[in-house]
Design a protein around this motif. Sequence first.
Motif, short mmCIF file in Angstrom:
data_model
loop_
_atom_site.label_atom_id
_atom_site.label_comp_id
_atom_site.label_asym_id
_atom_site.label_seq_id
_atom_site.Cartn_x
_atom_site.Cartn_y
_atom_site.Cartn_z
N ARG A 105 31.05 100.89 32.54
CA ARG A 105 30.43 102.11 32.23
C ARG A 105 30.32 103.08 33.46
NH1 ARG A 105 28.21 102.06 27.24
NH2 ARG A 105 27.80 100.11 26.39
N ALA A 107 27.84 104.84 35.33
CA ALA A 107 27.14 104.51 36.62
C ALA A 107 27.46 103.08 37.23
CB ALA A 107 25.51 104.42 35.90
N ARG A 110 30.84 104.04 39.34
CA ARG A 110 30.65 104.75 40.52
C ARG A 110 29.94 103.99 41.81
NH1 ARG A 110 28.92 110.48 37.86
NH2 ARG A 110 30.94 111.16 37.50
N SER A 111 28.79 103.01 41.18
CA SER A 111 28.12 102.20 42.34
C SER A 111 29.08 101.37 42.87
CB SER A 111 26.77 101.59 41.71
OG SER A 111 27.21 100.73 40.66
#
Length: 132
Positions: A105, A107, A110-111
């Motif tokens: 997903r 988020a 990206r993290s």
Amino acid sequence: MAAADRPVDKPRPIYLNLFAIRQPAPAIVSILHRISGALLFLAGIPLLLWGVQRAIASPESYAAAVAPFTTPLGKVLLLVLAWCYLYHLLAGLRHLTLDLHIGIRLAPARSSAVLVLVLSVLLALIVAVRLW
């Protein structure tokens, strides 16, 4: 009606400036993964093979081969190759987890991309401290 005859709502750009586009962190990680892999393939592997060949030839040839890497420029080269290796390893593990549909997903992706960047820099700093 042909495509050329249709009215255009907004004009298209003449050229696409890739440096003006703000890339998201996963895109930067993917691009750097390819660049680090190319650097390792084009410079790291030949340098490693040359060092192994010098090491098995004789102790004198090994000492002569290691001598350039004791200079500051040689240490910077080793540090860049070490960062490439560490970064490529971490980014590759990230890509493998994404292939397993873990953290896919937006988020978490990206993290994990930011985590790869930060961890690679921290590990390279540890290598730099050990080199100097």
